[in-house]
Write a protein that holds these residues in place. Structure first.
Motif, mmCIF file in Angstrom:
data_model
loop_
_atom_site.group_PDB
_atom_site.id
_atom_site.type_symbol
_atom_site.label_atom_id
_atom_site.label_comp_id
_atom_site.label_asym_id
_atom_site.label_seq_id
_atom_site.Cartn_x
_atom_site.Cartn_y
_atom_site.Cartn_z
ATOM 1 N N ALA A 49 13.672 29.830 71.277
ATOM 2 C CA ALA A 49 12.560 29.009 70.777
ATOM 3 C C ALA A 49 11.811 28.278 71.887
ATOM 4 O O ALA A 49 10.821 27.599 71.618
ATOM 5 N N GLY A 50 12.287 28.389 73.112
ATOM 6 C CA GLY A 50 11.640 27.679 74.202
ATOM 7 C C GLY A 50 11.963 26.209 74.235
ATOM 8 O O GLY A 50 11.148 25.393 74.689
ATOM 9 N N VAL A 51 13.160 25.846 73.778
ATOM 10 C CA VAL A 51 13.611 24.457 73.780
ATOM 11 C C VAL A 51 14.645 24.282 74.885
ATOM 12 O O VAL A 51 15.603 25.058 74.964
ATOM 13 N N SER A 52 14.460 23.310 75.741
ATOM 14 C CA SER A 52 15.422 23.057 76.813
ATOM 15 C C SER A 52 16.381 21.949 76.417
ATOM 16 O O SER A 52 16.086 21.132 75.532
ATOM 17 N N ALA A 53 17.511 21.910 77.083
ATOM 18 C CA ALA A 53 18.477 20.840 76.824
ATOM 19 C C ALA A 53 17.862 19.484 77.131
ATOM 20 O O ALA A 53 18.188 18.483 76.491
ATOM 21 N N GLY A 54 16.953 19.453 78.085
ATOM 22 C CA GLY A 54 16.308 18.200 78.452
ATOM 23 C C GLY A 54 15.403 17.644 77.371
ATOM 24 O O GLY A 54 15.004 16.481 77.439
ATOM 25 N N ASP A 55 15.063 18.471 76.378
ATOM 26 C CA ASP A 55 14.231 17.984 75.266
ATOM 27 C C ASP A 55 15.023 17.110 74.303
ATOM 28 O O ASP A 55 14.438 16.407 73.481
ATOM 29 N N ILE A 56 16.343 17.174 74.365
ATOM 30 C CA ILE A 56 17.199 16.483 73.397
ATOM 31 C C ILE A 56 17.488 15.064 73.862
ATOM 32 O O ILE A 56 17.956 14.842 74.977
ATOM 33 N N THR A 57 17.214 14.101 73.006
ATOM 34 C CA THR A 57 17.589 12.713 73.281
ATOM 35 C C THR A 57 18.635 12.202 72.295
ATOM 36 O O THR A 57 19.373 11.278 72.592
ATOM 37 N N ARG A 58 18.681 12.830 71.105
ATOM 38 C CA ARG A 58 19.650 12.421 70.088
ATOM 39 C C ARG A 58 20.163 13.637 69.329
ATOM 40 O O ARG A 58 19.404 14.572 69.055
ATOM 41 N N ILE A 59 21.449 13.617 69.008
ATOM 42 C CA ILE A 59 22.071 14.625 68.153
ATOM 43 C C ILE A 59 22.458 13.921 66.859
ATOM 44 O O ILE A 59 23.201 12.937 66.886
ATOM 45 N N CYS A 60 21.932 14.408 65.740
ATOM 46 C CA CYS A 60 22.166 13.760 64.444
ATOM 47 C C CYS A 60 22.843 14.749 63.514
ATOM 48 O O CYS A 60 22.264 15.793 63.168
#
Length: 304
Positions: A49-60
């Motif tokens: 999907a073109g999402v990097s780990a760096g895009d994540i700030t919260r895991i819910c």
């Protein structure tokens, strides 16, 4: 430039299919990236999907059934593999804290990214910040499950015609927004005189549950509602038995709560024609409906 969109990583329910991965949803909200319910295979879906780990700030996490959490080990390890430098926060039902710790340390790896666990023990505010407030409500499922709701504070929108009437432009507009008043040729201009109320945007995320008051509370006035629709109405008895919703129920919730954009997901593998989910929801709700597909991006509706 701020971006508000939903990146769908997976849309299956308990059993994935050839075309649908287990759950996974990244809500990009300005500078925040909230990863909801990363199921098995989420790390690979992020790549596709073109999402990097760096895009994540919260895991819910809503709850600890496997299709909603078995992707946690890969995601957590990827944060450190990619050397994400900002802290990441994990929110999940406190009753499943032992599960999260096992998932977090499922195998050996060199942890470098700060991951702060903030278990959700009660309904209400989970966290607040520049993005607004993340809230949780307890749902009706076999095990403890929480739905989430992101609420942006109400603000004010500057009206160009009114600004021009008072001769206010350039950097002075920002100064007026920050201070609330501005001296113009010896007269005090108040923010309310050159602006109008602007309702904050709201996004709601509701997974495995039967209909309950919390579903309506979370969905109330949502610009974006991401909600499970595991069953069709013909199997409503099964939905109740297994603590899930039907597409018709999801549509009814959207209609009664004034939702702007309804995103249906978490489809049971028993159905081959998912268009029927849209048809059933549309019988209850005449707004915009999206049948979630893996890897699609769904923009949050623009402000009214």
């Amino acid at each position: 430039m701020s971006v508000r969109e939903l990146v769908v990583l997976g849309t299956a329910s308990q059993v994935p299919t050839r075309g649908r991965n287990h759950n996974g949803y990244l809500l990009r909200w300005d500078g925040e990236g909230l990863l909801f319910d990363p199921g098995e295979g989420t790390q690979r879906q992020m790549l596709r999907a073109g999402v990097s780990a760096g895009d994540i700030t919260r895991i819910c996490l809503t709850h600890f059934h496997g299709d909603h959490c078995l992707g946690v080990p890969g995601v957590v390890q990827r944060l450190s593999t990619d050397r994400v430098t900002h802290p990441v926060y994990a929110h999940y039902p406190a009753s499943g804290e032992h599960f999260f710790k096992r998932l977090r340390h499922a195998s050996a790896f060199h942890e470098t990214t700060e991951l702060h666990e903030e278990p959700v023990a009660a309904e209400g505010r989970v966290v607040s910040g520049p993005f607004g407030e993340l809230q949780a409500r307890r749902l009706d499922h076999r095990i403890e499950s929480f739905g989430y709701r992101l609420v942006e504070p109400d603000g004010r929108r500057m009206v160009p015609e009114l600004l021009a009437r008072f001769g206010i432009g350039g950097p002075r507009v920002g100064l007026l927004q920050r201070t609330g008043t501005l001296d113009v040729d010896g007269h005090t201009v108040h923010l309310e005189q050159v602006s109008e109320p602007r309702r904050g945007q709201r996004a709601a995320f509701i997974m495995d549950t039967r209909l309950c008051d919390a579903v309506y509370d979370l969905a109330d006035g949502a610009d974006l509602l991401v909600i499970e629709a595991t069953y069709l109405d013909e199997d409503a008895a099964l939905a109740t038995e297994h603590f899930h919703l039907t597409a018709a129920q999801a549509g009814r919730v959207a209609a009664e709560c004034g939702v702007r954009l309804l995103v249906l997901t978490h489809f049971s593998q028993r159905y081959s024609q998912v268009e029927r989910f849209r048809e059933e929801a549309a019988e209850q709700f005449d707004g915009e409906i999206v049948l979630a597909e893996d890897l699609v991006r769904v923009p949050v509706p623009r402000r009214r």
